[in-house]
Design a protein around this motif. Structure first.
Motif, PDB file in Angstrom:
ATOM      1  N   ALA A 143      22.393 -86.352 -10.881  1.00  0.00           N
ATOM      2  CA  ALA A 143      23.685 -85.801 -11.253  1.00  0.00           C
ATOM      3  C   ALA A 143      24.275 -86.460 -12.502  1.00  0.00           C
ATOM      4  CB  ALA A 143      24.661 -85.927 -10.098  1.00  0.00           C
ATOM      5  N   ALA A 144      23.644 -87.532 -12.964  1.00  0.00           N
ATOM      6  CA  ALA A 144      24.238 -88.277 -14.078  1.00  0.00           C
ATOM      7  C   ALA A 144      24.398 -87.401 -15.325  1.00  0.00           C
ATOM      8  CB  ALA A 144      23.385 -89.500 -14.411  1.00  0.00           C
ATOM      9  N   TYR A 145      23.368 -86.615 -15.596  1.00  0.00           N
ATOM     10  CA  TYR A 145      23.404 -85.747 -16.781  1.00  0.00           C
ATOM     11  C   TYR A 145      24.527 -84.725 -16.652  1.00  0.00           C
ATOM     12  CZ  TYR A 145      21.670 -82.359 -20.254  1.00  0.00           C
ATOM     13  OH  TYR A 145      21.560 -81.486 -21.301  1.00  0.00           O
ATOM     14  N   GLU A 146      24.612 -84.079 -15.483  1.00  0.00           N
ATOM     15  CA  GLU A 146      25.677 -83.091 -15.251  1.00  0.00           C
ATOM     16  C   GLU A 146      27.058 -83.738 -15.370  1.00  0.00           C
ATOM     17  OE1 GLU A 146      22.791 -82.629 -13.629  1.00  0.00           O
ATOM     18  OE2 GLU A 146      22.465 -80.674 -14.563  1.00  0.00           O
ATOM     19  N   GLN A 147      27.152 -84.949 -14.833  1.00  0.00           N
ATOM     20  CA  GLN A 147      28.448 -85.642 -14.878  1.00  0.00           C
ATOM     21  C   GLN A 147      28.875 -85.882 -16.331  1.00  0.00           C
ATOM     22  OE1 GLN A 147      28.476 -89.419 -12.784  1.00  0.00           O
ATOM     23  NE2 GLN A 147      30.605 -89.815 -13.361  1.00  0.00           N
ATOM     24  N   LEU A 148      27.903 -86.249 -17.155  1.00  0.00           N
ATOM     25  CA  LEU A 148      28.195 -86.466 -18.578  1.00  0.00           C
ATOM     26  C   LEU A 148      28.610 -85.164 -19.251  1.00  0.00           C
ATOM     27  CD1 LEU A 148      25.412 -88.941 -19.726  1.00  0.00           C
ATOM     28  CD2 LEU A 148      27.877 -89.311 -19.870  1.00  0.00           C
ATOM     29  N   LEU A 149      27.888 -84.095 -18.906  1.00  0.00           N
ATOM     30  CA  LEU A 149      28.218 -82.787 -19.491  1.00  0.00           C
ATOM     31  C   LEU A 149      29.641 -82.379 -19.139  1.00  0.00           C
ATOM     32  CD1 LEU A 149      24.952 -80.733 -18.830  1.00  0.00           C
ATOM     33  CD2 LEU A 149      25.898 -81.362 -21.066  1.00  0.00           C
ATOM     34  N   GLN A 150      29.950 -82.549 -17.864  1.00  0.00           N
ATOM     35  CA  GLN A 150      31.274 -82.164 -17.376  1.00  0.00           C
ATOM     36  C   GLN A 150      32.382 -82.974 -18.036  1.00  0.00           C
ATOM     37  OE1 GLN A 150      31.981 -82.579 -13.128  1.00  0.00           O
ATOM     38  NE2 GLN A 150      30.778 -80.703 -12.820  1.00  0.00           N
ATOM     39  N   LEU A 151      32.153 -84.281 -18.037  1.00  0.00           N
ATOM     40  CA  LEU A 151      33.143 -85.225 -18.546  1.00  0.00           C
ATOM     41  C   LEU A 151      33.469 -84.963 -20.011  1.00  0.00           C
ATOM     42  CD1 LEU A 151      34.436 -87.891 -17.397  1.00  0.00           C
ATOM     43  CD2 LEU A 151      32.598 -89.105 -18.535  1.00  0.00           C
ATOM     44  N   THR A 152      32.412 -84.604 -20.778  1.00  0.00           N
ATOM     45  CA  THR A 152      32.599 -84.494 -22.219  1.00  0.00           C
ATOM     46  C   THR A 152      32.830 -83.053 -22.661  1.00  0.00           C
ATOM     47  OG1 THR A 152      30.203 -84.389 -22.476  1.00  0.00           O
ATOM     48  CG2 THR A 152      31.227 -86.535 -22.752  1.00  0.00           C
ATOM     49  N   GLU A 153      32.862 -82.132 -21.704  1.00  0.00           N
ATOM     50  CA  GLU A 153      33.024 -80.733 -22.076  1.00  0.00           C
ATOM     51  C   GLU A 153      34.240 -80.483 -22.975  1.00  0.00           C
ATOM     52  OE1 GLU A 153      32.656 -77.373 -19.021  1.00  0.00           O
ATOM     53  OE2 GLU A 153      34.184 -76.827 -20.499  1.00  0.00           O
ATOM     54  N   PRO A 154      35.406 -81.037 -22.599  1.00  0.00           N
ATOM     55  CA  PRO A 154      36.577 -80.801 -23.449  1.00  0.00           C
ATOM     56  C   PRO A 154      36.443 -81.441 -24.833  1.00  0.00           C
ATOM     57  CG  PRO A 154      37.198 -81.824 -21.342  1.00  0.00           C
ATOM     58  CD  PRO A 154      35.718 -81.867 -21.441  1.00  0.00           C
ATOM     59  N   MET A 155      35.519 -82.374 -24.985  1.00  0.00           N
ATOM     60  CA  MET A 155      35.403 -83.086 -26.269  1.00  0.00           C
ATOM     61  C   MET A 155      34.432 -82.383 -27.203  1.00  0.00           C
ATOM     62  SD  MET A 155      35.004 -86.878 -24.754  1.00  0.00           S
ATOM     63  CE  MET A 155      35.649 -87.194 -23.123  1.00  0.00           C
ATOM     64  N   ASN A 156      33.669 -81.472 -26.623  1.00  0.00           N
ATOM     65  CA  ASN A 156      32.761 -80.707 -27.457  1.00  0.00           C
ATOM     66  C   ASN A 156      31.763 -81.571 -28.227  1.00  0.00           C
ATOM     67  OD1 ASN A 156      31.757 -78.337 -28.414  1.00  0.00           O
ATOM     68  ND2 ASN A 156      33.290 -78.092 -30.037  1.00  0.00           N
ATOM     69  N   VAL A 157      31.063 -82.438 -27.498  1.00  0.00           N
ATOM     70  CA  VAL A 157      30.032 -83.271 -28.128  1.00  0.00           C
ATOM     71  C   VAL A 157      28.671 -82.898 -27.541  1.00  0.00           C
ATOM     72  CG1 VAL A 157      31.474 -85.275 -28.621  1.00  0.00           C
ATOM     73  CG2 VAL A 157      30.350 -85.112 -26.412  1.00  0.00           C
ATOM     74  N   PRO A 158      27.619 -83.030 -28.327  1.00  0.00           N
ATOM     75  CA  PRO A 158      26.299 -82.751 -27.776  1.00  0.00           C
ATOM     76  C   PRO A 158      25.875 -83.828 -26.774  1.00  0.00           C
ATOM     77  CG  PRO A 158      26.141 -83.419 -30.088  1.00  0.00           C
ATOM     78  CD  PRO A 158      27.593 -83.342 -29.765  1.00  0.00           C
ATOM     79  N   VAL A 159      25.320 -83.386 -25.654  1.00  0.00           N
ATOM     80  CA  VAL A 159      24.770 -84.319 -24.667  1.00  0.00           C
ATOM     81  C   VAL A 159      23.317 -83.927 -24.444  1.00  0.00           C
ATOM     82  CG1 VAL A 159      24.981 -85.269 -22.346  1.00  0.00           C
ATOM     83  CG2 VAL A 159      27.018 -84.423 -23.517  1.00  0.00           C
ATOM     84  N   TYR A 160      22.410 -84.816 -24.784  1.00  0.00           N
ATOM     85  CA  TYR A 160      20.995 -84.497 -24.650  1.00  0.00           C
ATOM     86  C   TYR A 160      20.422 -85.127 -23.397  1.00  0.00           C
ATOM     87  CZ  TYR A 160      21.661 -83.018 -29.429  1.00  0.00           C
ATOM     88  OH  TYR A 160      22.136 -82.394 -30.543  1.00  0.00           O
ATOM     89  N   GLY A 161      19.723 -84.334 -22.614  1.00  0.00           N
ATOM     90  CA  GLY A 161      19.114 -84.817 -21.387  1.00  0.00           C
ATOM     91  C   GLY A 161      18.292 -83.716 -20.757  1.00  0.00           C
ATOM     92  N   ASP A 162      17.648 -84.038 -19.665  1.00  0.00           N
ATOM     93  CA  ASP A 162      16.819 -83.049 -18.979  1.00  0.00           C
ATOM     94  C   ASP A 162      16.568 -83.598 -17.580  1.00  0.00           C
ATOM     95  OD1 ASP A 162      14.853 -81.478 -17.943  1.00  0.00           O
ATOM     96  OD2 ASP A 162      13.392 -81.820 -19.547  1.00  0.00           O
ATOM     97  N   HIS A 163      17.226 -83.005 -16.583  1.00  0.00           N
ATOM     98  CA  HIS A 163      17.084 -83.623 -15.262  1.00  0.00           C
ATOM     99  C   HIS A 163      15.717 -83.386 -14.627  1.00  0.00           C
ATOM    100  CE1 HIS A 163      19.536 -79.852 -14.362  1.00  0.00           C
ATOM    101  NE2 HIS A 163      18.313 -79.583 -14.003  1.00  0.00           N
ATOM    102  N   GLU A 164      14.872 -82.599 -15.265  1.00  0.00           N
ATOM    103  CA  GLU A 164      13.502 -82.396 -14.762  1.00  0.00           C
ATOM    104  C   GLU A 164      12.580 -83.521 -15.241  1.00  0.00           C
ATOM    105  OE1 GLU A 164      12.424 -78.509 -13.746  1.00  0.00           O
ATOM    106  OE2 GLU A 164      14.285 -79.240 -12.819  1.00  0.00           O
TER     107      GLU A 164
END
Ligand code: GDP
Length: 294
Positions: A143-164
Protein backbone atom coordinates in the motif's frame (compact mmCIF):
# COMPACT_ATOMS: atom_id res chain seq x y z
CA UNK A 1 0.88 24.95 19.38
CA UNK A 2 3.73 22.69 20.41
CA UNK A 3 3.19 21.37 23.93
CA UNK A 4 5.22 18.14 24.15
CA UNK A 5 2.73 16.66 26.58
CA UNK A 6 2.72 18.97 29.59
CA UNK A 7 6.26 20.22 29.06
CA UNK A 8 5.18 23.51 27.50
CA UNK A 9 2.55 24.10 30.15
CA UNK A 10 4.86 23.24 33.05
CA UNK A 11 7.77 25.32 31.80
CA UNK A 12 5.50 28.28 31.10
CA UNK A 13 4.13 28.01 34.63
CA UNK A 14 7.66 28.00 36.04
CA UNK A 15 8.66 31.03 34.00
CA UNK A 16 5.55 32.89 35.19
CA UNK A 17 6.35 32.00 38.76
CA UNK A 18 9.88 33.28 38.29
CA UNK A 19 8.58 36.49 36.76
CA UNK A 20 6.31 37.00 39.78
CA UNK A 21 9.07 36.70 42.40
CA UNK A 22 9.88 39.86 44.30
CA UNK A 23 13.53 39.05 44.74
CA UNK A 24 15.86 36.55 43.16
CA UNK A 25 18.09 34.74 45.62
CA UNK A 26 19.65 31.32 45.86
CA UNK A 27 16.47 29.80 47.28
CA UNK A 28 14.35 31.05 44.39
CA UNK A 29 16.86 29.85 41.80
CA UNK A 30 16.91 26.40 43.39
CA UNK A 31 13.13 26.23 43.46
CA UNK A 32 12.90 27.22 39.79
CA UNK A 33 15.50 24.59 38.89
CA UNK A 34 13.51 21.91 40.78
CA UNK A 35 10.43 22.80 38.71
CA UNK A 36 12.38 22.66 35.45
CA UNK A 37 13.93 19.32 36.42
CA UNK A 38 10.53 17.82 37.15
CA UNK A 39 9.11 19.08 33.85
CA UNK A 40 12.02 17.81 31.76
CA UNK A 41 12.16 14.40 33.41
CA UNK A 42 8.42 13.98 32.86
CA UNK A 43 9.11 14.64 29.20
CA UNK A 44 11.66 11.78 29.18
CA UNK A 45 14.75 13.97 28.94
CA UNK A 46 17.83 12.02 30.03
CA UNK A 47 18.57 12.54 33.73
CA UNK A 48 22.24 13.28 33.10
CA UNK A 49 21.30 16.05 30.67
CA UNK A 50 18.81 17.42 33.18
CA UNK A 51 21.45 17.50 35.92
CA UNK A 52 23.98 19.21 33.67
CA UNK A 53 21.43 21.81 32.68
CA UNK A 54 20.46 22.38 36.33
CA UNK A 55 24.04 22.88 37.37
CA UNK A 56 24.71 25.33 34.56
CA UNK A 57 21.58 27.34 35.30
CA UNK A 58 22.46 27.47 38.99
CA UNK A 59 26.11 28.43 38.41
CA UNK A 60 25.29 31.09 35.88
CA UNK A 61 22.36 32.53 37.84
CA UNK A 62 24.32 32.84 41.07
CA UNK A 63 27.68 33.91 39.64
CA UNK A 64 27.13 35.78 36.41
CA UNK A 65 26.80 39.51 36.63
CA UNK A 66 23.68 40.65 34.71
CA UNK A 67 24.58 42.77 31.66
CA UNK A 68 24.00 46.51 31.96
CA UNK A 69 20.33 47.43 31.98
CA UNK A 70 19.19 43.87 32.71
CA UNK A 71 17.62 43.15 36.10
CA UNK A 72 18.74 40.04 38.01
CA UNK A 73 15.34 38.51 37.36
CA UNK A 74 15.46 39.12 33.60
CA UNK A 75 18.94 37.71 33.68
CA UNK A 76 17.82 34.43 35.25
CA UNK A 77 14.92 34.18 32.80
CA UNK A 78 17.37 34.64 29.97
CA UNK A 79 19.74 32.00 31.34
CA UNK A 80 16.96 29.44 31.69
CA UNK A 81 15.85 30.16 28.16
CA UNK A 82 19.37 29.89 26.73
CA UNK A 83 20.10 26.63 28.50
CA UNK A 84 16.85 25.08 27.29
CA UNK A 85 17.83 26.06 23.74
CA UNK A 86 21.29 24.54 24.30
CA UNK A 87 19.65 21.28 25.31
CA UNK A 88 18.23 21.03 21.80
CA UNK A 89 21.55 21.60 20.07
CA UNK A 90 22.28 23.96 17.24
CA UNK A 91 20.02 24.40 14.27
CA UNK A 92 20.78 22.30 11.21
CA UNK A 93 21.05 23.75 7.75
CA UNK A 94 17.93 23.55 5.69
CA UNK A 95 17.90 21.35 2.60
CA UNK A 96 20.15 23.08 0.14
CA UNK A 97 19.41 22.10 -3.44
CA UNK A 98 22.77 22.76 -5.02
CA UNK A 99 22.57 20.44 -8.03
CA UNK A 100 19.94 19.00 -10.32
CA UNK A 101 18.51 16.54 -9.87
CA UNK A 102 19.14 16.65 -6.15
CA UNK A 103 18.53 13.17 -4.83
CA UNK A 104 17.18 12.58 -1.35
CA UNK A 105 17.02 9.07 0.07
CA UNK A 106 14.47 8.61 2.84
CA UNK A 107 14.85 5.97 5.52
CA UNK A 108 12.88 5.10 8.60
CA UNK A 109 11.18 2.24 10.37
CA UNK A 110 7.61 1.43 9.48
CA UNK A 111 5.20 3.61 11.38
CA UNK A 112 7.78 6.33 12.00
CA UNK A 113 5.89 8.71 9.71
CA UNK A 114 8.18 8.32 6.72
CA UNK A 115 5.47 8.39 4.05
CA UNK A 116 3.72 11.33 5.66
CA UNK A 117 7.01 13.20 5.98
CA UNK A 118 7.77 12.65 2.29
CA UNK A 119 4.44 14.28 1.49
CA UNK A 120 5.28 17.15 3.82
CA UNK A 121 8.76 17.70 2.38
CA UNK A 122 7.36 17.55 -1.14
CA UNK A 123 4.91 20.31 -0.33
CA UNK A 124 7.61 22.29 1.46
CA UNK A 125 9.91 22.09 -1.58
CA UNK A 126 7.10 23.00 -3.96
CA UNK A 127 6.42 26.09 -1.90
CA UNK A 128 10.07 27.03 -2.33
CA UNK A 129 9.64 26.78 -6.07
CA UNK A 130 11.14 23.37 -6.69
CA UNK A 131 9.70 20.68 -8.86
CA UNK A 132 10.05 17.39 -6.95
CA UNK A 133 9.28 13.84 -8.02
CA UNK A 134 8.92 10.79 -5.80
CA UNK A 135 10.20 7.28 -6.37
CA UNK A 136 8.65 4.46 -4.35
CA UNK A 137 10.85 1.42 -3.69
CA UNK A 138 8.96 -0.15 -0.79
CA UNK A 139 8.26 -3.73 -1.90
CA UNK A 140 7.25 -4.85 1.59
CA UNK A 141 4.18 -2.76 2.09
CA UNK A 142 2.11 -2.95 -1.10
CA UNK A 143 0.00 0.00 0.00
CA UNK A 144 2.99 2.32 0.31
CA UNK A 145 2.89 3.34 -3.34
CA UNK A 146 -0.87 4.01 -3.23
CA UNK A 147 -0.45 5.97 -0.02
CA UNK A 148 2.14 8.18 -1.70
CA UNK A 149 -0.10 8.67 -4.71
CA UNK A 150 -3.02 9.63 -2.53
CA UNK A 151 -1.03 11.91 -0.27
CA UNK A 152 0.53 13.83 -3.12
CA UNK A 153 -2.49 13.95 -5.40
CA UNK A 154 -3.36 17.55 -4.53
CA UNK A 155 0.28 18.54 -5.13
CA UNK A 156 0.34 17.21 -8.63
CA UNK A 157 3.80 15.63 -8.52
CA UNK A 158 4.94 12.54 -10.37
CA UNK A 159 5.21 9.42 -8.22
CA UNK A 160 7.05 6.52 -9.81
CA UNK A 161 6.49 2.99 -8.57
CA UNK A 162 5.02 -0.37 -9.44
CA UNK A 163 3.44 -2.54 -6.79
CA UNK A 164 3.91 -5.64 -8.97
CA UNK A 165 7.66 -5.21 -9.00
CA UNK A 166 9.39 -6.82 -6.00
CA UNK A 167 12.89 -5.60 -6.81
CA UNK A 168 13.63 -2.43 -4.86
CA UNK A 169 16.86 -1.75 -6.72
CA UNK A 170 15.16 -2.07 -10.07
CA UNK A 171 12.38 0.25 -8.89
CA UNK A 172 15.01 2.79 -7.86
CA UNK A 173 16.83 2.63 -11.20
CA UNK A 174 13.65 2.90 -13.25
CA UNK A 175 12.25 5.69 -11.09
CA UNK A 176 15.44 7.75 -11.17
CA UNK A 177 15.52 7.54 -14.93
CA UNK A 178 11.90 8.58 -15.24
CA UNK A 179 12.34 11.49 -12.84
CA UNK A 180 15.62 12.84 -14.16
CA UNK A 181 14.05 16.05 -15.44
CA UNK A 182 12.74 16.98 -12.00
CA UNK A 183 15.00 19.12 -9.87
CA UNK A 184 14.54 17.09 -6.70
CA UNK A 185 14.00 13.33 -6.53
CA UNK A 186 12.76 11.89 -3.26
CA UNK A 187 13.28 8.16 -2.94
CA UNK A 188 11.07 6.30 -0.48
CA UNK A 189 12.30 3.00 0.94
CA UNK A 190 10.92 0.06 2.89
CA UNK A 191 10.42 0.45 6.62
CA UNK A 192 10.65 -3.21 7.44
CA UNK A 193 11.96 -6.52 6.18
CA UNK A 194 11.96 -10.05 7.51
CA UNK A 195 15.10 -9.22 9.43
CA UNK A 196 16.49 -5.85 10.38
CA UNK A 197 19.85 -6.84 8.88
CA UNK A 198 18.10 -7.40 5.52
CA UNK A 199 16.57 -3.96 5.76
CA UNK A 200 19.95 -2.37 6.44
CA UNK A 201 21.54 -4.35 3.60
CA UNK A 202 18.83 -3.11 1.24
CA UNK A 203 19.44 0.47 2.38
CA UNK A 204 23.11 0.05 1.62
CA UNK A 205 22.45 -1.28 -1.87
CA UNK A 206 19.91 1.45 -2.51
CA UNK A 207 22.44 4.00 -1.34
CA UNK A 208 24.90 2.74 -3.94
CA UNK A 209 22.34 2.82 -6.73
CA UNK A 210 20.70 6.11 -5.85
CA UNK A 211 23.96 7.85 -4.91
CA UNK A 212 22.00 10.33 -2.80
CA UNK A 213 22.99 13.93 -2.18
CA UNK A 214 21.28 13.69 1.15
CA UNK A 215 20.00 10.87 3.31
CA UNK A 216 17.16 11.76 5.62
CA UNK A 217 16.10 9.53 8.45
CA UNK A 218 12.64 9.75 9.93
CA UNK A 219 12.33 9.02 13.64
CA UNK A 220 9.14 8.71 15.65
CA UNK A 221 9.33 11.30 18.43
CA UNK A 222 7.06 9.30 20.70
CA UNK A 223 9.82 6.76 21.37
CA UNK A 224 11.59 9.29 23.59
CA UNK A 225 15.27 8.84 24.45
CA UNK A 226 15.54 5.73 22.27
CA UNK A 227 15.54 8.14 19.34
CA UNK A 228 19.18 8.83 20.18
CA UNK A 229 20.24 5.23 19.61
CA UNK A 230 18.24 5.02 16.39
CA UNK A 231 19.89 8.17 15.09
CA UNK A 232 23.31 6.91 16.12
CA UNK A 233 22.90 3.59 14.30
CA UNK A 234 21.86 5.51 11.23
CA UNK A 235 24.66 8.04 11.51
CA UNK A 236 27.19 5.24 11.67
CA UNK A 237 25.77 3.56 8.58
CA UNK A 238 25.60 6.60 6.30
CA UNK A 239 27.79 9.63 5.94
CA UNK A 240 25.36 12.30 4.87
CA UNK A 241 22.55 12.22 7.34
CA UNK A 242 19.87 14.52 8.58
CA UNK A 243 16.88 13.77 10.70
CA UNK A 244 13.18 14.42 10.81
CA UNK A 245 11.53 13.84 14.17
CA UNK A 246 7.81 13.26 13.81
CA UNK A 247 4.76 13.32 16.05
CA UNK A 248 5.99 16.08 18.33
CA UNK A 249 2.44 17.39 18.60
CA UNK A 250 1.28 16.40 22.01
CA UNK A 251 3.86 13.66 22.51
CA UNK A 252 4.85 13.55 26.17
CA UNK A 253 8.20 11.99 25.21
CA UNK A 254 9.12 14.52 22.55
CA UNK A 255 11.53 16.37 24.82
CA UNK A 256 13.40 13.11 25.32
CA UNK A 257 13.59 12.39 21.60
CA UNK A 258 14.78 15.88 20.66
CA UNK A 259 17.40 16.18 23.38
CA UNK A 260 18.72 12.64 22.86
CA UNK A 261 19.19 13.19 19.12
CA UNK A 262 20.72 16.62 19.73
CA UNK A 263 23.11 15.16 22.31
CA UNK A 264 24.73 12.80 19.83
CA UNK A 265 25.17 15.68 17.42
CA UNK A 266 22.85 14.38 14.69
CA UNK A 267 21.39 17.25 12.68
CA UNK A 268 17.64 17.57 13.20
CA UNK A 269 16.40 19.35 10.07
CA UNK A 270 12.65 19.17 10.32
CA UNK A 271 9.98 18.25 12.79
CA UNK A 272 6.52 16.85 12.26
CA UNK A 273 3.84 18.49 14.34
CA UNK A 274 0.67 16.81 13.14
CA UNK A 275 -0.92 14.55 10.56
CA UNK A 276 -1.64 17.19 7.91
CA UNK A 277 0.92 18.04 5.20
CA UNK A 278 1.20 21.57 6.60
CA UNK A 279 2.25 20.27 10.02
CA UNK A 280 5.93 20.40 9.24
CA UNK A 281 8.67 22.91 9.90
CA UNK A 282 12.39 23.48 9.72
CA UNK A 283 13.82 22.84 13.16
CA UNK A 284 15.27 25.80 14.98
CA UNK A 285 15.95 25.22 18.72
CA UNK A 286 15.60 28.90 19.57
CA UNK A 287 12.24 29.32 17.88
CA UNK A 288 11.11 25.96 19.20
CA UNK A 289 11.75 26.90 22.83
CA UNK A 290 10.21 30.32 22.41
CA UNK A 291 7.04 28.70 21.09
CA UNK A 292 7.08 26.06 23.79
CA UNK A 293 7.16 28.85 26.35
CA UNK A 294 4.88 31.11 24.33
P1 GDP B 1 5.44 5.10 7.68
O1 GDP B 1 5.03 3.69 7.93
O2 GDP B 1 6.73 5.41 8.35
O3 GDP B 1 5.41 5.49 6.25
O4 GDP B 1 4.39 6.00 8.49
P2 GDP B 1 3.16 6.87 7.98
O5 GDP B 1 3.63 8.07 7.25
O6 GDP B 1 2.18 6.00 7.32
O7 GDP B 1 2.63 7.38 9.39
C1 GDP B 1 2.18 6.51 10.40
C2 GDP B 1 1.10 7.22 11.22
O8 GDP B 1 1.67 8.33 11.90
C3 GDP B 1 -0.01 7.79 10.35
O9 GDP B 1 -1.22 7.61 11.03
C4 GDP B 1 0.32 9.27 10.26
O10 GDP B 1 -0.81 10.09 10.08
C5 GDP B 1 0.96 9.51 11.60
N1 GDP B 1 1.89 10.65 11.60
C6 GDP B 1 2.96 10.87 10.81
N2 GDP B 1 3.60 12.02 11.15
C7 GDP B 1 2.90 12.56 12.18
C8 GDP B 1 3.06 13.74 13.01
O11 GDP B 1 3.98 14.56 12.87
N3 GDP B 1 2.12 13.91 13.99
C9 GDP B 1 1.10 13.03 14.20
N4 GDP B 1 0.24 13.29 15.18
N5 GDP B 1 0.95 11.91 13.46
C10 GDP B 1 1.83 11.67 12.47
Amino acid sequence: RIMLGNLGKNLTKTMKKLAGMAIIDEEVVKEVIKDIQRALIQSDVNIKLVLNLSKTIEDRSLNEEPPKGVTPKEHVVRIVYEELVNLLGSSAQEVEIDKRPYKILFMGLQGSGKTTSIGKLTKYLQKKGFNPAIVSTDTWRPAAYEQLLQLTEPMNVPVYGDHENKDALDLARTGLKAAKKNDVIIVDTAGRHKEESDLLAEMESLSTIVDPDEVIMVIDGTIGQQAGEQALAFNNATKIGSIIITKLDGSAKGGGALSAVAEIGAPIKFIGTGERVEDFEAFDPDRFISRLLG
